[in-house]
Write an enzyme that holds these catalytic residues in place. Structure first.
Site, mmCIF file in Angstrom:
data_model
loop_
_atom_site.group_PDB
_atom_site.id
_atom_site.type_symbol
_atom_site.label_atom_id
_atom_site.label_comp_id
_atom_site.label_asym_id
_atom_site.label_seq_id
_atom_site.Cartn_x
_atom_site.Cartn_y
_atom_site.Cartn_z
ATOM 1 N N SER A 164 0.867 -1.193 0.016
ATOM 2 C CA SER A 164 -0.035 0.066 -0.044
ATOM 3 C C SER A 164 0.792 1.345 0.073
ATOM 4 O O SER A 164 0.316 2.251 -0.327
ATOM 5 C CB SER A 164 -1.051 0.046 1.212
ATOM 6 O OG SER A 164 -0.240 0.175 2.153
ATOM 7 N N LYS A 204 0.794 3.960 6.507
ATOM 8 C CA LYS A 204 -0.075 4.868 5.750
ATOM 9 C C LYS A 204 0.356 6.180 6.246
ATOM 10 O O LYS A 204 1.239 6.696 6.994
ATOM 11 C CB LYS A 204 -1.411 4.727 6.144
ATOM 12 C CG LYS A 204 -2.356 3.555 5.914
ATOM 13 C CD LYS A 204 -2.392 3.208 4.369
ATOM 14 C CE LYS A 204 -3.148 1.785 4.298
ATOM 15 N NZ LYS A 204 -2.329 0.772 4.718
#
Lengths: 209, 209
Positions: free
Chosen positions: A129, A166
DNA sequence: AATAATACTGTAATTTTGTACAGCACTAAT
DNA sequence: ATTAGTGCTGTACAAAATTACAGTATTATT
């Protein structure tokens, strides 16, 4: 409260640091007093108390030889030193992120590379990600658990007993975890109970093979 | 005198080792006894005495919290060793790449991360020619000077007294250095005199801030 | 000029900690 | 079969170490 140290306090801090390095255990207040030709233990005690108050030392209560150095920005020897940091692997649900149960391995990190390495931990990256930020599966990211994270920083977040990597974003009063991969969607986290930020990413280590 | 440890002694040695790592100071005999549910301090003392006699621990005389670990071949964490490697900064023309003149700094690398760390060196990345491989300006790449590089490996190459980071490619009997950035062209190096390969990249370290 | 912090001396109480000794059960080695 | 070593319990004492309190003098800081 003043946070800077006096010359005397630096002397004492340095002595304690050297003593621990040489003996593998901390000096007592009496040993400190003797070293500096003080006739009273309390002379040493007030200094140690000050150093604790200013965040340079830590001691146990009523426990002997429990002085430990937290930081010493006045020491010149800081360069070629290493700190051991824990690397988190698979997360065991229910445990705090940094619990011993989650520690996969421990690695030594040069203090030159990392400021405040003592407050850092490692995390093995799973998933892709963050691929557009140059962080790939298998990389080890180093996060500082005490450093203040800001809008736009890459962070290690805990979501539903999973540690995820993230970018932290604040937009119109709402908070989001942004993947750096076009195939993934932003995750809104405003007000979520199962969400917390474990640390700000300060380094990435990638090994080939 | 027996030198090998019993299971119980290994348990106690390991506890002491872990305790020191977690607290930065050694446990007292009472704390050891408590940990192992012994109702007598002397239980702990005889164990510690045995471990000292066998060379695994060291203690001060009549001094509290002065147990220190001398060795622990029974610990799995023993690998945690570090090697100092040189990091190359700006290249001084005319010198071999690894000459002292080119060394910018030295960092300690955990042997767990790097096999054969003694044969490795670091290089500060300049430019963005490897950006698509997730290697950015400012990163430190670690290269092994002795590991055999193969077609497709990322290598540190020396070209005209400049150290560059590229992917090494062999195609139709010709050799190329391939940037990982669409804006750059492959560099043919077949037969070039001013070309050499200094090492194969085995790791990348990136620090934020 | 007043206040807080530094840098101690000196005495004493209190807690923590290491050591010593007596004893018991069990195991491994000679 | 005997001895040395392991693995404890239990009591007691002495040494080591932290803490507390009452002072004094000097040096910043506001």
């Amino acid at each position: 409260m003043k946070k800077e140290l006096t010359l005397r306090q630096i002397e004492i801090l340095t002595f304690i640091e050297d003593f621990i390095r040489d003996n593998n255990y901390a000096p007592t207040l009496r040993e400190i007093a003797t070293q500096f030709n003080m006739s009273s233990v309390n002379g040493a005690k007030t200094h140690v108390d000050s150093l604790v108050r200013k965040g340079f030392l830590k001691t146990g209560n009523n426990l002997s030889r429990t002085i430990s150095v937290q930081q010493n920005k006045y020491s010149e020897k800081n360069e070629s030193n290493v700190t051991e940091i824990a690397v988190i692997g698979r997360i065991a649900a229910g445990y705090p992120l940094l619990a011993e149960e989650n520690v996969d391995t421990r690695i030594m990190i040069d203090n030159f590379l990392l400021k405040n390495a003592a407050k850092c931990f490692g995390l093995k990256v799973r998933g892709d990600s963050m691929i557009d930020a140059g962080i790939f599966e298998g990389d080890i990211v180093i996060a500082n658990s005490e450093e203040k994270y800001q809008n736009g920083d890459i962070v290690v977040a805990k979501l539903q007993d999973e540690a995820t990597l993230k970018r932290f974003l604040k937009k119109d009063g709402e908070y989001y975890l942004m993947p750096e991969n076009k195939n993934y969607e932003p995750i809104p986290v405003t007000g979520r109970e199962d969400f917390s930020i474990a640390g700000k990413v300060v380094a990435v280590i990638r090994m080939f093979n």
